[in-house]
Design an enzyme around this catalytic site. Structure first.
Site, short mmCIF file in Angstrom:
data_model
loop_
_atom_site.label_atom_id
_atom_site.label_comp_id
_atom_site.label_asym_id
_atom_site.label_seq_id
_atom_site.Cartn_x
_atom_site.Cartn_y
_atom_site.Cartn_z
N ARG A 197 -6.58 -59.46 -23.38
CA ARG A 197 -5.83 -60.09 -24.46
C ARG A 197 -6.02 -59.36 -25.80
NH1 ARG A 197 -10.15 -63.83 -23.78
NH2 ARG A 197 -11.45 -64.08 -25.64
N ASN A 241 -10.75 -56.27 -39.08
CA ASN A 241 -11.24 -56.88 -37.84
C ASN A 241 -10.36 -56.39 -36.69
OD1 ASN A 241 -12.28 -60.27 -37.02
ND2 ASN A 241 -11.91 -58.57 -35.67
N SER A 251 -13.08 -57.77 -42.44
CA SER A 251 -13.44 -56.45 -41.92
C SER A 251 -14.28 -56.62 -40.66
CB SER A 251 -14.19 -55.65 -42.99
OG SER A 251 -14.38 -54.31 -42.59
N ASP A 370 -19.12 -62.82 -32.49
CA ASP A 370 -18.57 -64.17 -32.43
C ASP A 370 -18.52 -64.63 -30.96
OD1 ASP A 370 -16.75 -61.95 -32.57
OD2 ASP A 370 -15.06 -63.31 -32.59
N GLU A 565 -15.83 -57.11 -20.39
CA GLU A 565 -16.37 -56.91 -21.75
C GLU A 565 -17.86 -57.16 -21.84
OE1 GLU A 565 -14.94 -59.66 -24.67
OE2 GLU A 565 -15.15 -61.40 -23.37
#
Length: 630
Positions: A197, A241, A251, A370, A565
């Protein structure tokens, strides 16, 4: 051995027999006989057995079908290829291309039609105020109706949080650099996306992708990534980002100087490349001063924090993501969550406590981590180890470049002159402040510093190793870090993001976070490997690289070539149950791109594995590797 086989006939029969869970992959979770008879054009049959080899067969058939072939020449060397060699070859020959994008007439459709697209919204591209060439180019695409219903939006000169909030319901892609091809026609400057995504150019992902590209001799693509970052700083004021409209005020971790240095090392020493390098470093100096070294990212301690400006809820999150946070405020106001969220987002309801929550949340997202309990609810109050180590590296890189490449005088566009001694002084000052505020002699680690509470957080995380990569730790600190921090953060599958003790108890009210224990991520591995090499701990770097690469190879072998990931490095698995799932695991037949920085970590990691560790990894074969017929 090569043989001609009908593609569709064998593909359908293979899936019918072996893909028992109907996910269009062949993995260890399927319960087929794990023994398949390939039917060749001449009527001969060839038997293949074992999960790994059957998944290779599925992938080769899928590649042939993608190429429009009804009959394919199946090469047994690819079918029975060593897993490590196959993963590396697929990354080099397929995945980088599968992740490469251009924002132009040919490439724009791929980006604007991805899974982030909202059917209720037309595709949009936002163009910077000062880039008239891009504005004319994309308006030409509209006139030619190349992309149905495409809207081109010309951004205002000054991008404010209020403006970004005003386009919350009109999301779109942000234009990147254009270049001329050999015929003089404009085309998009290429870039690599993470995958899944994440179909845009991300800030810190790009640095690690560049390292992988350079290992695979993709120099021009790596250089183009740097060019796109220069474009972002020039036209958007910062490295974003990612290049989506809702990231305009945020950023990500700064890596531009290291990106440029790594690319420049491979470029011929020609005047054109020297001028390119100078332009990049001028841009990096500008970014350093205008983004990082002024409030709100510069704090009263003299050190820096992450701070993504904005208003309201981060727009990129899925509907309902913050319902639990918003619920008590909605109840106090006497309206339902949806109504409250709409009013709050529009600025019609003021809630200071909620404003502070989202201030921290945006800082977490700017950090790239995050989310994590290391940063949750406090990120905007922290002088983090990672950010300040990265900025120290910026300062040293700029100082070294000025001294060694620019004759100790870098002239800026405004006529001012940058000298190396000023940058060395900045770096030394930062090192001293980090040793006072972030280094903990008793624990032998660097910790984030809460400048509001005026204390270290004590959260044990992979960030403690960033000073090794930045080469700011003393040899004694490096030795202590390896003695005290590494045993807490090394797991069977590689480096942990943080310790279980620091993360704390997990419950329904306190769910796991993806940048905490037991998860490990490619960037942390690569930064630590390099840091260990800098300080001479080669065998430890090899050991950690082996653990990480074994985890990647083992999972790819068992799960149809999956390269995601992140991993649970305690259990050495990509099957994780955590927020956002695991990008890179959802595909049909064959992954078309793996995942950007995980791909890079595999290719870079192989360069660390010489001798016995490398041989052990390359000799990896699945336990049921028996096959017959070829």
């Amino acid at each position: 051995m090569k043989t001609l086989i009908p593609v569709e006939k064998n593909l359908k029969r293979l899936l019918s027999q072996e893909d028992t869970d109907n996910d269009r992959q062949i993995t260890v979770l399927d319960h087929g006989p794990k023994r398949f008879s390939i039917e060749a054009v001449d009527g001969k049959r060839f038997e293949v057995a074992g999960t790994y080899f059957l998944s290779n067969l599925l992938q080769e058939l899928a590649l042939a079908r993608d190429a429009g072939k009804e009959v394919a020449e199946l090469d047994s060397k690819y079918l029975f290829e060593n897993p490590v060699k196959r993963i590396s070859r697929m990354i080099r020959d397929y995945y980088w291309d599968g992740l490469t994008r251009r924002i132009d007439a040919e490439g724009l459709a791929t980006i604007v039609s991805d899974e982030k697209a909202d059917a209720a919204n037309p595709p949009r591209i936002y163009v910077p105020f000062a880039d008239n060439q891009a504005l004319n180019y994309y308006q030409g695409i509209v006139r030619k109706q190349i992309i149905p219903n495409l809207q081109v939006v010309h951004l205002p000169k000054n991008i404010t949080p209020e403006y970004v909030r005003s386009i919350h319901d009109a999301p779109g892609i942000l234009s990147l650099a254009l270049e001329k091809d050999d015929d003089g026609k404009l085309r998009g400057t290429p870039f690599v996306v993470p995958g899944g995504r994440f179909n845009e150019m991300y800030g810190w992902d790009s640095f690690f992708e560049v390292l992988g590209l350079l290992v695979d001799n993709r120099l021009e693509l790596a250089k183009a990534m740097v060019d796109n970052f220069v474009y972002q700083i020039t036209h958007y004021g910062k490295i974003l980002n990612a290049n989506r409209s809702y990231y305009l005020t945020r950023s990500q971790p700064p890596f531009l100087t290291q990106m440029a240095l790594n690319v420049y090392f491979f470029l011929p020493l020609e005047d054109e490349n020297k001028q390119w390098f100078k332009h990049v470093f001028r841009t990096a100096v500008h970014e350093y001063h205008t983004v990082w070294m002024r409030p709100p990212r510069l704090t009263e301690t003299g050190l820096n924090r992450y701070f993504g400006s904005g208003l309201g809820v981060p727009p990129e999150t899925e509907p309902g993501h913050f319902d639990a946070v918003v619920k008590p405020f909605a109840e106090n106001t006497g309206v339902d969550i949806q109504t409250f969220s709409h009013l709050y987002q529009a600025g019609k309801i003021k809630e200071p406590a909620l404003d502070e929550y989202f201030m921290h949340d945006r800082a977490v997202r700017e950090s790239g981590h995050d989310t994590s309990y290391r940063l949750e609810g406090c990120a905007a109050h922290l002088n983090t180890v990672d950010l300040n180590a990265l900025l120290y590296r910026y300062e040293i890189d700029i100082a070294n470049a000025i001294k060694m490449q620019f004759d100790d005088a870098l002239e800026m566009p405004n006529g001012s002159i940058e000298k190396s001694d000023g940058w060395y002084a900045r770096a030394e000052k930062r090192k001293q402040l980090m040793n006072v505020l972030l280094w903990n002699e008793d624990h032998g680690m660097f910790f984030d510093y809460d400048f509001i509470k005026k204390t270290q957080t004590g959260y044990v995380s992979a960030a403690t190793f960033y000073p090794l990569w930045a080469n700011l730790a003393t040899p004694q600190q490096a030795e202590i870090l390896i003695q005290k921090a590494l045993p807490l953060l090394e797991a069977p599958g590689g480096l942990l993001s943080g310790t279980e003790a620091s993360r704390g108890e997990i419950s329904a009210e306190r769910p796991p976070r993806q940048w905490d224990y037991p998860f490990g991520w490619a960037p942390h591995q690569m930064l630590l490997w390099r840091g260990l090499e800098i300080y001479g701990y080669h065998e430890i770097a090899q050991r950690l690289a082996y653990r990480w690469l074994y985890t990647i190879a083992r999972n790819a072998t068992d799960y149809n070539g999956t390269i995601p990931e992140k991993y649970d490095v305690v259990n050495r698995t990509h099957n994780v149950h955590v927020e956002y799932g695991n990008v890179g695991t959802g595909f049909d037949y064959i992954t078309r791109g793996g995942f950007g920085w995980t791909n890079a970590s595999f290719q870079v990691g192989l360069t660390y594995l010489s001798g016995k560790p490398g041989n052990s990894l390359r000799n990896l074969l699945p336990p049921e590797w028996l096959f017959t017929g070829f």
